[in-house]
Design an enzyme around this catalytic site. Sequence first.
Site, PDB file in Angstrom:
ATOM      1  N   ASN A  72      35.286  43.511  52.801  1.00 50.50           N
ATOM      2  CA  ASN A  72      34.819  43.772  51.438  1.00 50.50           C
ATOM      3  C   ASN A  72      33.528  42.968  51.260  1.00 50.50           C
ATOM      4  OD1 ASN A  72      34.369  44.046  48.724  1.00 50.50           O
ATOM      5  ND2 ASN A  72      36.414  43.390  48.082  1.00 50.50           N
TER       6      ASN A  72
ATOM      7  N   LYS B   9      34.453  39.225  52.094  1.00 52.12           N
ATOM      8  CA  LYS B   9      35.888  38.894  52.168  1.00 52.12           C
ATOM      9  C   LYS B   9      36.446  39.704  53.317  1.00 52.12           C
ATOM     10  CE  LYS B   9      36.957  38.527  47.333  1.00 52.12           C
ATOM     11  NZ  LYS B   9      37.427  39.348  46.270  1.00 52.12           N
TER      12      LYS B   9
ATOM     13  N   ARG C 200      35.686  48.382  52.106  1.00 55.18           N
ATOM     14  CA  ARG C 200      35.765  48.771  50.706  1.00 55.18           C
ATOM     15  C   ARG C 200      34.363  49.184  50.259  1.00 55.18           C
ATOM     16  NH1 ARG C 200      35.318  45.479  45.410  1.00 55.18           N
ATOM     17  NH2 ARG C 200      35.880  47.133  43.975  1.00 55.18           N
TER      18      ARG C 200
ATOM     19  N   HIS D  60      38.864  50.828  40.840  1.00 54.38           N
ATOM     20  CA  HIS D  60      40.168  50.268  41.250  1.00 54.38           C
ATOM     21  C   HIS D  60      41.053  51.347  41.853  1.00 54.38           C
ATOM     22  CE1 HIS D  60      39.875  47.111  37.772  1.00 54.38           C
ATOM     23  NE2 HIS D  60      39.422  46.574  38.900  1.00 54.38           N
TER      24      HIS D  60
ATOM     25  N   GLY E 186      43.383  42.538  36.020  1.00 56.15           N
ATOM     26  CA  GLY E 186      42.866  41.345  36.694  1.00 56.15           C
ATOM     27  C   GLY E 186      41.596  40.912  35.991  1.00 56.15           C
TER      28      GLY E 186
ATOM     29  N   ARG F 268      34.205  41.689  30.176  1.00 57.24           N
ATOM     30  CA  ARG F 268      33.600  42.976  29.795  1.00 57.24           C
ATOM     31  C   ARG F 268      34.146  43.455  28.454  1.00 57.24           C
ATOM     32  NH1 ARG F 268      35.005  45.148  35.423  1.00 57.24           N
ATOM     33  NH2 ARG F 268      33.198  44.614  36.694  1.00 57.24           N
TER      34      ARG F 268
ATOM     35  N   ASP G  25      39.925  33.405  31.791  1.00 53.57           N
ATOM     36  CA  ASP G  25      41.170  33.271  32.545  1.00 53.57           C
ATOM     37  C   ASP G  25      42.348  33.213  31.578  1.00 53.57           C
ATOM     38  OD1 ASP G  25      43.437  32.018  33.988  1.00 53.57           O
ATOM     39  OD2 ASP G  25      41.983  31.992  35.627  1.00 53.57           O
ATOM     40  N   PHE G  26      43.323  34.090  31.829  1.00 46.72           N
ATOM     41  CA  PHE G  26      44.432  34.220  30.878  1.00 46.72           C
ATOM     42  C   PHE G  26      45.305  32.971  30.809  1.00 46.72           C
ATOM     43  CE2 PHE G  26      44.558  38.546  29.054  1.00 46.72           C
ATOM     44  CZ  PHE G  26      43.293  38.910  29.490  1.00 46.72           C
TER      45      PHE G  26
ATOM     46  N   GLY H 210      46.210  40.330  39.054  1.00 45.24           N
ATOM     47  CA  GLY H 210      46.500  38.918  38.749  1.00 45.24           C
ATOM     48  C   GLY H 210      47.242  38.738  37.434  1.00 45.24           C
ATOM     49  N   ILE H 211      46.864  39.485  36.408  1.00 43.02           N
ATOM     50  CA  ILE H 211      47.529  39.380  35.105  1.00 43.02           C
ATOM     51  C   ILE H 211      48.830  40.193  35.114  1.00 43.02           C
ATOM     52  CG2 ILE H 211      47.291  39.853  32.627  1.00 43.02           C
ATOM     53  CD1 ILE H 211      44.174  39.605  33.142  1.00 43.02           C
TER      54      ILE H 211
ATOM     55  N   GLU I 160      45.128  45.877  47.998  1.00 42.57           N
ATOM     56  CA  GLU I 160      44.049  46.816  48.298  1.00 42.57           C
ATOM     57  C   GLU I 160      43.656  46.775  49.765  1.00 42.57           C
ATOM     58  OE1 GLU I 160      42.315  45.136  44.546  1.00 42.57           O
ATOM     59  OE2 GLU I 160      41.118  46.954  44.660  1.00 42.57           O
TER      60      GLU I 160
HETATM   61  P1  ADP Z   1      40.288  40.367  40.513  1.00 47.06           P
HETATM   62  O1  ADP Z   1      40.173  41.421  39.475  1.00 47.06           O
HETATM   63  O2  ADP Z   1      39.064  39.531  40.648  1.00 47.06           O
HETATM   64  O3  ADP Z   1      40.899  40.811  41.814  1.00 47.06           O
HETATM   65  P2  ADP Z   1      42.866  39.197  40.014  1.00 47.06           P
HETATM   66  O4  ADP Z   1      43.567  40.497  40.074  1.00 47.06           O
HETATM   67  O5  ADP Z   1      43.178  38.175  41.059  1.00 47.06           O
HETATM   68  O6  ADP Z   1      41.318  39.338  39.895  1.00 47.06           O
HETATM   69  O7  ADP Z   1      43.197  38.553  38.589  1.00 47.06           O
HETATM   70  C1  ADP Z   1      42.651  37.321  38.217  1.00 47.06           C
HETATM   71  C2  ADP Z   1      43.129  36.982  36.825  1.00 47.06           C
HETATM   72  O8  ADP Z   1      44.554  36.958  36.791  1.00 47.06           O
HETATM   73  C3  ADP Z   1      42.719  35.569  36.399  1.00 47.06           C
HETATM   74  O9  ADP Z   1      41.487  35.566  35.764  1.00 47.06           O
HETATM   75  C4  ADP Z   1      43.810  35.210  35.430  1.00 47.06           C
HETATM   76  O10 ADP Z   1      43.370  35.592  34.147  1.00 47.06           O
HETATM   77  C5  ADP Z   1      44.986  36.061  35.794  1.00 47.06           C
HETATM   78  N1  ADP Z   1      46.112  35.260  36.297  1.00 47.06           N
HETATM   79  C6  ADP Z   1      46.334  34.834  37.542  1.00 47.06           C
HETATM   80  N2  ADP Z   1      47.482  34.116  37.618  1.00 47.06           N
HETATM   81  C7  ADP Z   1      47.991  34.084  36.367  1.00 47.06           C
HETATM   82  C8  ADP Z   1      49.152  33.504  35.767  1.00 47.06           C
HETATM   83  N3  ADP Z   1      50.034  32.800  36.475  1.00 47.06           N
HETATM   84  N4  ADP Z   1      49.332  33.688  34.445  1.00 47.06           N
HETATM   85  C9  ADP Z   1      48.456  34.397  33.725  1.00 47.06           C
HETATM   86  N5  ADP Z   1      47.355  34.977  34.227  1.00 47.06           N
HETATM   87  C10 ADP Z   1      47.120  34.820  35.528  1.00 47.06           C
END
Ligand code: ADP
Length: 395
Positions: free
Chosen positions: A8, A15, A92, A181, A209, A240, A282-283, A330-331, A382
């Site tokens: 990627n 990556k 990718r 995505h 994410g 965004r 970041d959540f 991630g979320i 992915e």
């Molecule tokens: P990308 O879109 O860059 O691939 P990810 O899918 O890894 O990103 O998502 C990253 C986001 O996931 C982080 O910014 C964060 O907001 C969220 N995240 C990761 N771990 C947690 C967690 N344990 N609790 C809440 N949110 C999380």
Amino acid sequence: MTNILVINAGSSSIKYQLIDMETEDLKAKGLVERIGIDGSAITHTTIGKEKIKTVKPMADHGEAMLEVIKALTDEETGAVKSMDEIQAIGHRVLHGGEKFTQPSLVNEEVLEGIREYIELGPLHNPANIKGIETCMELIPGKPNVAVFDTAFHQTMPEHAYLYGIPYEAYKDHKIRKYGFHGTSHRFVAMQVEKILGRKDLRIVTCHLGNGSSLAAVKDGKCIDTTMGLTPLEGLMMGTRSGDIDPAAIPYLMHKYNMTAEETVTYLNKKCGVLGVSGVSSDFRDLEAAAEEGNEKAQLALDMFCYRIKKYIGAYAAAMGGIDVIAFAGGIGENDNIVRKAVLTDMEFLGVDFNEAANNVRGDADLTGPNSKVKILVVSTNEELMIARETKSLVL
Ligand code: ADP
């Protein structure tokens, strides 16, 4: 032995993952950062061995790829004896426009096709091309496969992908919804089909994410998605804005004295939950701030979840109902607060969500006993999807 290298390539990063496709096990992974910038570094991990970080100048993607090869083949910390042990390379690629509805074995014509869409993916497509060309040169004789972020969404019907602007704008300038995505949405939809043992499903896949999007997947085919011509449309995201009245854009330009480019950067980097909360994209930070009583952080979370809910409702209407809601990213995979907010008060759709099961990370079934809709958490992968596509095309 079937080893596939997944690449990627970004504008200043590469990556990579090496996957054994007989077992689908990850053998090695790494990241080259700050290519062509001060402080270039490669971080490499062969599974079961120590993580190695090397800081050294890397002027371009070629020099970076030489370091990747060195790391993969290192006698002590590498994963293979030589690059001969790698059968194929999967890449990718962000934007495949309307030309690429499937992964493609790279040849000159495919490279030309990716170049054609540089205008629509100005940050990613040139880097993706560089990644492919560098591999062709430095790892010669291996098949390279391009896997497009947009391809899965190419099954959308015309009434879903067109914007309400004159048809010539679409015909002459390719302005339409493409969606992104796609590799993740496809992986998640396929996992759901595997878990439930059937394909005749109406699934809403939620990839949440740093960038977030939803897709409506009916009988394995994408019929709508939230991102558009670019990844800016749809859900509110980390930085965004997501959907916004197009007339707000010249107004913003005027009020903040920004050029068109500056405004697009603003909408991509300064908005979303970061912009609303003023706290973070970041959540984990947002939720901690909301917990301490920060009202803007709570508002940003409420807005994020409200839009997801709204689109789930829209996709239920588009598909004539929903059988599955699947969370990923991630979320989606980690954030039980977001999942709870999205799934609460959705009984009208037949959603009964098992809150007791919600406190998990990674794959889970959150379906309540009275639910007509399956609620699943699926760890997206992915890179594995790219490796699978590559394998199916060349081996
Ligand atoms: P990308 O879109 O860059 O691939 P990810 O899918 O890894 O990103 O998502 C990253 C986001 O996931 C982080 O910014 C964060 O907001 C969220 N995240 C990761 N771990 C947690 C967690 N344990 N609790 C809440 N949110 C999380």
